[in-house]
Design an enzyme around this catalytic site. Structure first.
Site, PDB file in Angstrom:
ATOM      1  N   GLN A 255       0.902  -1.248  -0.045  1.00 16.59           N
ATOM      2  CA  GLN A 255       0.151   0.032   0.138  1.00 16.59           C
ATOM      3  C   GLN A 255       0.705   1.105  -0.187  1.00 16.59           C
ATOM      4  OE1 GLN A 255      -2.285  -0.709   3.727  1.00 16.59           O
ATOM      5  NE2 GLN A 255      -0.446  -0.766   4.650  1.00 16.59           N
ATOM      6  N   HIS A 285      -9.534   4.564  20.016  1.00 15.14           N
ATOM      7  CA  HIS A 285      -8.485   3.444  20.531  1.00 15.14           C
ATOM      8  C   HIS A 285      -8.790   3.230  21.916  1.00 15.14           C
ATOM      9  CE1 HIS A 285      -6.134   4.424  16.948  1.00 15.14           C
ATOM     10  NE2 HIS A 285      -6.024   3.261  17.052  1.00 15.14           N
ATOM     11  N   ASP A 309       0.084   0.891  13.864  1.00 14.90           N
ATOM     12  CA  ASP A 309       0.267   2.064  13.989  1.00 14.90           C
ATOM     13  C   ASP A 309       0.847   2.328  15.804  1.00 14.90           C
ATOM     14  OD1 ASP A 309      -2.306   2.038  15.596  1.00 14.90           O
ATOM     15  OD2 ASP A 309      -3.179   3.004  14.011  1.00 14.90           O
ATOM     16  N   ASP A 329       0.895  -7.404  12.025  1.00 16.55           N
ATOM     17  CA  ASP A 329       0.478  -6.346  11.034  1.00 16.55           C
ATOM     18  C   ASP A 329       1.154  -6.765   9.870  1.00 16.55           C
ATOM     19  OD1 ASP A 329      -0.987  -3.391  10.735  1.00 16.55           O
ATOM     20  OD2 ASP A 329       0.545  -3.893   9.263  1.00 16.55           O
ATOM     21  N   ASP A 363       0.864 -12.411   7.899  1.00 18.69           N
ATOM     22  CA  ASP A 363      -0.681 -12.584   7.713  1.00 18.69           C
ATOM     23  C   ASP A 363      -1.494 -12.925   8.966  1.00 18.69           C
ATOM     24  OD1 ASP A 363      -3.072 -14.543   6.552  1.00 18.69           O
ATOM     25  OD2 ASP A 363      -2.926 -12.383   5.388  1.00 18.69           O
ATOM     26  N   ALA A 364      -2.648 -12.227   9.338  1.00 15.91           N
ATOM     27  CA  ALA A 364      -3.109 -12.469  10.570  1.00 15.91           C
ATOM     28  C   ALA A 364      -3.936 -13.845  10.415  1.00 15.91           C
ATOM     29  CB  ALA A 364      -4.403 -11.625  11.011  1.00 15.91           C
ATOM     30  N   ASP A 381      -8.076  -4.714  14.640  1.00 12.21           N
ATOM     31  CA  ASP A 381      -8.129  -3.335  14.189  1.00 12.21           C
ATOM     32  C   ASP A 381      -7.691  -3.272  12.665  1.00 12.21           C
ATOM     33  OD1 ASP A 381      -8.470  -0.644  13.956  1.00 12.21           O
ATOM     34  OD2 ASP A 381      -6.300  -0.216  14.970  1.00 12.21           O
TER      35      ASP A 381
END
Length: 536
Positions: A255, A285, A309, A329, A363-364, A381
């Site tokens: 991205q 959050h 983040d 992530d 990868d989750a 999230d």
């Protein structure tokens, strides 16, 4: 008629190529096939970056390319003479149009409402020109190898070149060069091929030499100008795309990562979509972390899926009982920047550098499938479910994997898009969770940068009464905790299908909801049918 046909045959026969010319053309097929596919991937990924919906834009772009290539192949049959100079001219034209395509599309998107018509026009021109290339090359090569072998040779090199492009684009070109520089560089490659072929066939191009050299020079000047002005052009376009000054930009494998800042407002954009504003992110959050923490029986081990983040990790570290936080992530560019960029580190309070935090760039889906420990808190999230690769992380199968990693007394939460703009998508996520967990509750919070936002918490045990207190935050505390669990009266439950991996209806719900918002459709006109909320 017979005379014309014989003259055409003589013209082609005169173009019988030498061994060196044959190998040059074979190599050219390999290179131009790679360039052709890169243009397809470039425009597809650029459209996705600007407008989202990756599957739609990749499918439409590739489909249009193939259609226009067919048109080009049909037009090529009318070219019976001067095949080599025509081929060189086409290669010059592809280099010029393809080389400026990314810059043109970005400018059109930034300053007009005509992105799609111009995108189709650009795809059409490049596609038609590419479609004309292969038939012309086949006819040149057949003078040496015959038609059967000529077609076989062209297709062989074409397919191999496509494989090379499919590997170069995502792993090297896009991450390290970006859209603008990649387009210009590939255009220069097309031009280089044209120059080599022109030099190799120079003895047969005496009449065309001046025109071809002029075309090559003009194209070269245009592409060099594009390369020289890449940085100024990016600054100009970013100023049009983003409200605030851009302080950092990076194209990762996955991205486009952009940070903007104006005053005390730091903002993160991923592929053009706002992820947080430092002015109000605490509202989001605090609910994302402290709501499930209030209902968890233990708060020692936590898992954050997404959240690169570091802001969810920041909130988790406010608990003295927390022993470990695993942040999963996919994009290392995000987690790396969140751990090093000064303003960002100040915002997340250096959470990703804390010794209790482990960052795993994987990868989750894969992470949850592997053997591992149990978690007392699982915070999901992720981006909104607008594409297949993300929507599967809102499915029954995914939540079953989450449930297997939840400890006894553990609680999970997932952000669930806006219940105001995407109501059916919101309830589809809730209904999906209810297939896996016996206790599921919706929650909402108003975040000025995004509007009303939704979440679902889920657990094996009852979620009626908070089990533990939470640290007082700027927005959420023990007294206001239950308020976020009370849905507004104008947001009743609506019918929505369960999100299964094989169907993923949440994508359509999500797109329909935000499409209605973009067209200013009033909420009262929502076609979804209200249903009674079942007792828990």
């Amino acid at each position: 008629m017979v005379t014309d046909q014989k003259s055409d045959e003589v013209a082609l026969a005169d173009a019988v190529i030498s061994n060196s010319q044959f190998y040059l053309l074979a190599g050219s097929i390999f290179i131009i096939a790679a360039c052709s596919l890169i243009y397809e991937l470039l425009i597809s990924s650029l459209s996705t970056y600007l407008l989202g919906s990756s599957v739609i834009h990749y499918s439409v772009t590739i489909g249009l390319f193939l259609f226009f290539m067919g048109v080009g192949a049909w037009l090529a049959q009318s070219i019976t003479r001067h095949v080599v100079p025509v081929f060189i001219s086409i290669e010059i034209a592809i280099g010029a149009v393809g080389g400026v395509s990314a810059l043109l599309l970005l400018l059109v998107y930034a300053w007009t409402d005509y992105y799609y018509p111009v995108m189709v026009l650009v795809v059409g021109v490049i596609g038609i020109l590419i479609g004309m290339e292969l038939p012309l090359l086949t006819r040149i090569l057949e003078t040496r190898s015959g038609l059967r072998r000529g077609i076989s040779q062209v297709l062989t090199f074409d397919y191999i070149g496509a494989l090379l492009a499919s590997l170069l684009f995502p792993f090297i070109l896009l991450p390290y060069f970006g859209h603008l520089l990649t387009a210009s560089a590939v255009g220069l490659v097309n031009l280089f091929v044209a120059l080599l072929v022109a030099y190799s066939f120079r003895s047969q191009l005496r009449v065309w030499r001046g025109k071809l050299l002029a075309g090559i020079a003009l194209c070269l000047a245009t592409l060099i100008a594009c390369v020289v002005w890449v940085r100024p052009a990016e600054v100009l376009i970013q100023a049009a795309l983003y409200e605030d000054p851009v302080i950092h930009t990076r194209q990762s494998t996955y991205q486009k990562v952009v940070l903007t800042e104006r005053g005390n407002d730091l903002r993160l954009y991923l592929d053009g979509n706002l992820q947080f504003s430092s002015v109000d992110e605490y509202r989001y959050h605090e609910v994302l972390v402290h709501l499930p923490a209030a209902f968890a029986l233990n708060r020692q081990r936590a898992l954050v899926i997404g959240g690169g983040d570091g802001l969810a990790a920041r909130e988790l570290l406010k608990y003295d009982s927390i022993q470990s936080v695993d942040v999963v992530d996919l994009d290392e560019a995000v987690t790396g920047l969140a751990a090093s960029q000064q303003q960002w580190v100040s915002l997340n309070q250096g959470s990703l550098k804390d010794k209790r935090v482990t960052v795993d760039n994987t990868d989750a889906w894969k992470f949850l499938a592997e053997q591992g420990g149990l978690y007392d808190l699982i915070v999901i999230d992720l981006p909104d479910p607008e594409s297949e690769d993300i929507a599967k992380l809102y499915s029954v199968a995914f939540y079953q994997r989450v449930a297997r990693r939840l400890s006894v007394g553990g609680v999970m939460i997932t952000q669930s898009t806006s219940p105001w703009f995407a109501r059916q998508a919101f309830w589809s996520i809730g209904n999906t969770l209810e297939v896996v967990f016996p206790s599921v509750r919706p929650a909402t919070v108003y975040v000025p940068s995004f509007g009303l936002w939704g979440f679902f918490i889920a657990s094996e045990h009852s979620l009626e009464t908070a089990a533990q207190s939470i640290p007082p935050g700027r927005f959420l505390n023990d007294q206001t905790l239950m308020d976020v669990l009370r849905l507004p009266a104008d947001l009743p439950r609506v019918k929505a299908e369960i999100n299964q991996n094989h169907s993923l209806p949440v994508i359509e719900y999500y797109r329909d909801g935000w499409e209605a918002m973009n067209h200013a459709t009033p909420l009262a006109e929502d076609t979804a049918t209200e249903v009674d909320t079942p007792e828990r």
